[in-house]
Design an enzyme around this catalytic site. Structure first.
Site, PDB file in Angstrom:
ATOM      1  N   SER A  83       0.701  -1.118   0.084  1.00 42.20           N
ATOM      2  CA  SER A  83       0.048   0.069  -0.060  1.00 42.20           C
ATOM      3  C   SER A  83       0.958   1.204   0.038  1.00 42.20           C
ATOM      4  O   SER A  83       1.959   1.016   0.374  1.00 42.20           O
ATOM      5  CB  SER A  83      -0.896   0.005   1.213  1.00 42.20           C
ATOM      6  OG  SER A  83      -1.565   1.151   1.557  1.00 42.20           O
TER       7      SER A  83
ATOM      8  N   TYR B 264      -2.647  -1.607  10.339  1.00 44.69           N
ATOM      9  CA  TYR B 264      -2.611  -1.538   9.106  1.00 44.69           C
ATOM     10  C   TYR B 264      -1.242  -1.497   8.668  1.00 44.69           C
ATOM     11  O   TYR B 264      -0.819  -1.983   7.566  1.00 44.69           O
ATOM     12  CB  TYR B 264      -3.814  -0.697   8.525  1.00 44.69           C
ATOM     13  CG  TYR B 264      -3.688  -0.916   6.920  1.00 44.69           C
ATOM     14  CD1 TYR B 264      -4.471  -2.016   6.281  1.00 44.69           C
ATOM     15  CD2 TYR B 264      -3.439   0.354   6.123  1.00 44.69           C
ATOM     16  CE1 TYR B 264      -4.384  -1.804   4.837  1.00 44.69           C
ATOM     17  CE2 TYR B 264      -3.270   0.320   4.895  1.00 44.69           C
ATOM     18  CZ  TYR B 264      -3.944  -0.588   4.177  1.00 44.69           C
ATOM     19  OH  TYR B 264      -4.053  -0.437   2.964  1.00 44.69           O
TER      20      TYR B 264
END
Length: 288
Positions: free
Chosen positions: A146, A159
């Site tokens: 990401s 995350y």
């Protein structure tokens, strides 16, 4: 070569294929002429996408798979090779989010994020890569990191940790494939999406109590605001496929602003400046 030249006619296995960028990758792979193995813990979502693609003339199967379970992922690999043939593209995409102060995060939520986002990728590599290495045909492994994999963001620590880990895992895996002498036909690549429309923020975990509940929900709302102007998943998929076909390692859905985040990260490490709070999100989803 174009993505159609490289991937057309092959088999793609995508975890977390039922929604978001996973579904976008599946839809674009279908457009390229690939056969699809759609894996998701949400069997109804995977089946609905399978029906959509087969109705459009595609070849696809849906498989319920919880990537936290190594046996389930091994069964997914066995079924893919048995029912569809050698896998040309493995996409380890399944992922979840978590909001809140780290000290308020329930242990179960921490484990859920790391088990799905990191161990799920590891299980995919263990289940599929030996089969890919044994085949002489060209094959690709994409692991979903990401823009968060090169950033520091408060109230999303589990995350962000997971996406840093996936990026490191993928970089190491590329070197190991090269060291083992297989980089001539197995290509390992890291996908770093920026702001791409998905339901990951709505389904993200929060905190149960304490002063951090409001902070967690405020961060969720901020991310939903970004989502409102985020990139379409199929558009993002098309960009990623073309970069992969060109042989790039870091596959960026929005090259300009994800590259900017990477440059910022490099500058922070080089200058050893501590992370700084920002009054608004650093990354502008309008910049593709």
């Amino acid at each position: 070569m174009t993505a159609c030249d490289v991937f057309g006619g092959g088999v793609a296995v995508i975890t977390g294929a039922g929604a978001g960028i996973g579904a976008g990758l599946a839809r674009h792979a279908h457009r390229l002429g690939m056969s699809l193995v759609l894996a998701d813990v949400d069997g109804a979502a995977a089946a609905a996408l399978r029906d959509e693609l087969t109705a459009a003339g595609g070849d696809a199967i849906a498989v319920i798979c919880d990537v936290r379970d190594p046996d389930a992922v091994a069964d997914l690999a066995d079924r893919a090779y048995r029912d569809m043939g050698p896998v040309r593209l493995l996409v380890n995409n399944a992922g979840v989010e978590q909001f809140g102060y780290l000290w308020d995060t329930p242990v179960a939520n921490w484990n859920r994020v790391l088990d799905i986002n990191v161990s799920g990728v590891f299980h995919g590599v263990r289940a599929f890569l030996p089969k890919m290495l044994a085949e002489p045909a060209q094959a690709w492994v994409w692991n979903l990191s990401s823009i968060g994999g090169v950033a520091s963001v408060p109230l999303q620590a589990p995350y962000i940790v997971s996406k840093h880990a996936v990026l490191a895992l993928t970089e190491c895996l590329r070197l190991e494939v090269q060291l083992a002498g297989h980089d001539d036909h197995v290509h390992v690549q890291a996908v770093l999406p920026g702001a791409v429309k998905s339901n990951i923020f709505e389904s993200a975990g929060g905190v149960d109590d304490g002063t951090g509940v409001e902070a967690a929900e405020s961060q969720r709302e901020a991310m939903l605001d970004i989502k409102a102007n985020a990139m379409d998943p199929v558009e993002a998929a098309a960009v990623v496929f073309e970069q992969s076909a060109r042989g790039e390692f870091y596959l960026l859905t929005q090259p300009e602003y994800v590259s900017s985040a990477m440059a910022d990260r490099a500058q922070v490490l080089a200058s050893r400046v501590p992370p700084q709070l920002r009054t608004k999100p650093r990354f502008d989803p309008h910049r593709h």
